[in-house]
Design a protein around this motif. Structure first.
Motif, mmCIF file in Angstrom:
data_model
loop_
_atom_site.group_PDB
_atom_site.id
_atom_site.type_symbol
_atom_site.label_atom_id
_atom_site.label_comp_id
_atom_site.label_asym_id
_atom_site.label_seq_id
_atom_site.Cartn_x
_atom_site.Cartn_y
_atom_site.Cartn_z
ATOM 1 N N GLY A 29 -16.005 15.539 30.290
ATOM 2 C CA GLY A 29 -16.685 15.524 31.179
ATOM 3 C C GLY A 29 -16.635 14.184 32.263
ATOM 4 N N PRO A 30 -17.133 14.255 33.092
ATOM 5 C CA PRO A 30 -17.293 12.659 34.047
ATOM 6 C C PRO A 30 -18.104 11.350 33.125
ATOM 7 N N GLY A 31 -17.014 10.631 33.289
ATOM 8 C CA GLY A 31 -17.542 9.557 32.834
ATOM 9 C C GLY A 31 -17.258 9.357 31.135
ATOM 10 N N SER A 32 -16.279 10.648 30.820
ATOM 11 C CA SER A 32 -16.073 10.329 29.519
ATOM 12 C C SER A 32 -14.979 9.368 29.189
ATOM 13 N N GLY A 33 -14.230 9.117 30.202
ATOM 14 C CA GLY A 33 -13.369 7.980 30.238
ATOM 15 C C GLY A 33 -12.038 8.155 30.382
ATOM 16 N N LYS A 34 -11.831 9.451 31.594
ATOM 17 C CA LYS A 34 -10.640 10.023 31.546
ATOM 18 C C LYS A 34 -9.512 9.230 32.403
ATOM 19 N N GLY A 35 -10.311 8.245 33.218
ATOM 20 C CA GLY A 35 -9.541 7.384 33.813
ATOM 21 C C GLY A 35 -8.829 6.142 32.751
ATOM 22 N N THR A 36 -9.890 5.563 32.268
ATOM 23 C CA THR A 36 -9.629 4.604 31.593
ATOM 24 C C THR A 36 -8.528 4.494 30.658
ATOM 25 N N GLN A 37 -8.367 5.900 30.286
ATOM 26 C CA GLN A 37 -7.552 6.411 28.905
ATOM 27 C C GLN A 37 -6.033 6.564 29.522
ATOM 28 N N GLN A 139 -24.178 7.286 30.855
ATOM 29 C CA GLN A 139 -25.361 5.751 31.017
ATOM 30 C C GLN A 139 -24.022 5.318 31.578
ATOM 31 N N ARG A 140 -22.535 5.834 31.165
ATOM 32 C CA ARG A 140 -21.570 4.782 32.317
ATOM 33 C C ARG A 140 -21.488 5.081 32.660
ATOM 34 N N LEU A 141 -21.655 6.176 34.134
ATOM 35 C CA LEU A 141 -21.695 6.503 35.151
ATOM 36 C C LEU A 141 -22.249 6.026 35.798
ATOM 37 N N LEU A 142 -23.705 5.539 35.437
ATOM 38 C CA LEU A 142 -24.685 4.844 35.819
ATOM 39 C C LEU A 142 -24.009 3.753 35.847
ATOM 40 N N SER A 143 -23.668 2.742 35.399
ATOM 41 C CA SER A 143 -22.731 1.308 34.888
ATOM 42 C C SER A 143 -21.559 1.852 36.247
ATOM 43 N N ARG A 144 -20.379 2.387 36.098
ATOM 44 C CA ARG A 144 -19.727 2.818 37.290
ATOM 45 C C ARG A 144 -19.381 1.346 38.008
ATOM 46 N N ASN A 145 -20.847 1.078 38.808
ATOM 47 C CA ASN A 145 -21.264 0.539 40.002
ATOM 48 C C ASN A 145 -19.742 0.114 40.593
ATOM 49 N N ASP A 184 -12.504 12.201 20.011
ATOM 50 C CA ASP A 184 -14.084 11.729 19.828
ATOM 51 C C ASP A 184 -13.887 10.436 20.693
ATOM 52 N N ALA A 185 -15.017 10.697 21.603
ATOM 53 C CA ALA A 185 -14.662 9.966 22.880
ATOM 54 C C ALA A 185 -15.599 8.740 23.157
ATOM 55 N N ALA A 186 -16.939 8.850 21.727
ATOM 56 C CA ALA A 186 -17.820 8.197 22.386
ATOM 57 C C ALA A 186 -17.984 6.732 21.057
ATOM 58 N N ARG A 187 -16.731 6.672 21.322
ATOM 59 C CA ARG A 187 -16.185 5.141 20.781
ATOM 60 C C ARG A 187 -15.749 4.092 21.742
ATOM 61 N N SER A 188 -15.610 3.152 21.046
ATOM 62 C CA SER A 188 -15.386 1.650 21.983
ATOM 63 C C SER A 188 -14.017 2.831 23.137
ATOM 64 N N ILE A 189 -13.301 1.910 23.884
ATOM 65 C CA ILE A 189 -12.379 1.889 24.611
ATOM 66 C C ILE A 189 -10.957 1.671 23.702
ATOM 67 N N GLN A 191 -11.033 2.228 20.089
ATOM 68 C CA GLN A 191 -10.365 2.932 19.538
ATOM 69 C C GLN A 191 -10.260 4.376 19.794
ATOM 70 N N VAL A 192 -10.619 4.614 21.159
ATOM 71 C CA VAL A 192 -9.875 6.045 21.580
ATOM 72 C C VAL A 192 -8.703 5.754 22.350
ATOM 73 N N PHE A 193 -8.265 4.710 22.130
ATOM 74 C CA PHE A 193 -7.086 4.746 22.677
ATOM 75 C C PHE A 193 -5.783 4.582 21.143
HETATM 76 P P1 ADP Z 1 -13.733 9.203 33.902
HETATM 77 O O1 ADP Z 1 -12.887 9.417 34.507
HETATM 78 O O2 ADP Z 1 -13.934 10.620 32.627
HETATM 79 O O3 ADP Z 1 -14.745 10.003 34.611
HETATM 80 P P2 ADP Z 1 -14.365 7.155 33.760
HETATM 81 O O4 ADP Z 1 -12.650 6.813 32.636
HETATM 82 O O5 ADP Z 1 -13.975 6.552 35.031
HETATM 83 O O6 ADP Z 1 -14.322 8.159 33.408
HETATM 84 O O7 ADP Z 1 -15.172 5.996 32.906
HETATM 85 C C1 ADP Z 1 -16.265 5.875 33.675
HETATM 86 C C2 ADP Z 1 -17.466 4.223 33.113
HETATM 87 O O8 ADP Z 1 -17.131 4.112 32.365
HETATM 88 C C3 ADP Z 1 -16.011 3.133 32.948
HETATM 89 O O9 ADP Z 1 -16.893 2.206 33.898
HETATM 90 C C4 ADP Z 1 -15.899 2.223 31.997
HETATM 91 O O10 ADP Z 1 -14.840 1.049 32.058
HETATM 92 C C5 ADP Z 1 -16.499 3.401 31.125
HETATM 93 N N1 ADP Z 1 -16.272 3.452 29.575
HETATM 94 C C6 ADP Z 1 -14.554 4.295 30.021
HETATM 95 N N2 ADP Z 1 -14.771 4.635 28.620
HETATM 96 C C7 ADP Z 1 -15.761 3.634 27.836
HETATM 97 C C8 ADP Z 1 -15.275 3.845 26.887
HETATM 98 N N3 ADP Z 1 -15.426 4.532 25.514
HETATM 99 N N4 ADP Z 1 -16.786 3.081 26.312
HETATM 100 C C9 ADP Z 1 -17.738 2.578 26.892
HETATM 101 N N5 ADP Z 1 -17.047 2.477 27.787
HETATM 102 C C10 ADP Z 1 -16.499 3.245 28.497
#
Ligand code: ADP
Length: 204
Positions: A29-37, A139-145, A184-189, A191-193
């Motif tokens: 989903g949006p904000g699940s951390g795809k881009g980050t990972q 929550q993550r998307l609202l603070s992605r900023n 499980d993407a509901a953990r820290s960056i 841990q997910v990695f």
């Molecule tokens: P997506 O590409 O799935 O929309 P992003 O990778 O852009 O998600 O992550 C959305 C926001 O959440 C970013 O601000 C990112 O830094 C933060 N984030 C990503 N993964 C995690 C995580 N495991 N825990 C907390 N915040 C995260």
């Protein structure tokens, strides 16, 4: 015996046949951390990260005839037509010319998936799925900023709805094919990695 002409033709055929790149789809989903990972995967495993949202945003800023349509679709949280997205992906893969891609945020519907496979002839090697509760993604998307127009609460809600309706069937499809790797993407960056690394070490 093979004539010189036949040999030359075979050579020509080989040079115009494109090497099919290895593709891993990254869904969630949006904000699940795809881009980050995906940027972590790119750094550690030598993949090229293609973020479909970024390709579409760049196209929507250009003067192309589809620019306005893409912008409207994204601001409504809607899925951009397959032929537009697939063309952008193909162009990017050809231009970059690498042999391993992680594609983030595509396919977003079963129609997207089938069209990609038909047009490109590429099936993903495997598919990562970042499983995360909606409240946490919100929550993550609202603070992605990052100043993204689609990170407003009204658009976020629409994106979640479309994700549940259109993208979950894609996830089920790959699960049935045995290609899904759920994380499980509901953990820290970090841990997910760790989970991502375990999968890539086995699959790559
Ligand atoms: P997506 O590409 O799935 O929309 P992003 O990778 O852009 O998600 O992550 C959305 C926001 O959440 C970013 O601000 C990112 O830094 C933060 N984030 C990503 N993964 C995690 C995580 N495991 N825990 C907390 N915040 C995260």
């Amino acid at each position: 015996m093979e004539t010189a002409n036949e040999a030359a033709n075979q050579g020509a055929n080989v040079s115009i046949v494109e090497k099919i790149p290895k593709v891993v789809f990254v869904l969630g989903g949006p904000g699940s951390g795809k881009g980050t990972q995906c940027s972590n995967i790119a750094k550690l495993f030598g993949y090229t990260h293609l973020c479909v949202g970024d390709l579409l945003r760049a196209e929507s800023e250009s003067d192309s005839k589809n620019g306005k349509m893409i912008k409207n679709a994204m601001n409504e949280g809607k899925i951009v037509p397959s032929q537009v997205t697939i063309k952008l992906l193909q162009q990017a893969m050809r231009k970059i010319g690498k042999d391993k891609f992680v594609i983030d945020g595509f396919p977003r519907s079963d129609e997207n998936r089938a069209a990609f496979e038909n047009v490109t002839g590429i099936e993903p090697a495997f598919v990562l799925y970042f499983d995360c509760p909606v409240e946490q993604m919100e929550q993550r998307l609202l603070s992605r900023n990052q100043g993204r127009e689609d990170d407003k609460i009204e658009t976020i809600k629409k994106r979640f709805k479309i994700f549940l309706e259109c993208s979950l069937p894609v996830i089920s499809y790959y699960e049935e094919k045995g290609k899904l790797r759920k994380i499980d993407a509901a953990r820290s960056i970090d841990q997910v990695f760790e989970s991502v690394k375990t999968i890539f070490k086995v699959e790559d």
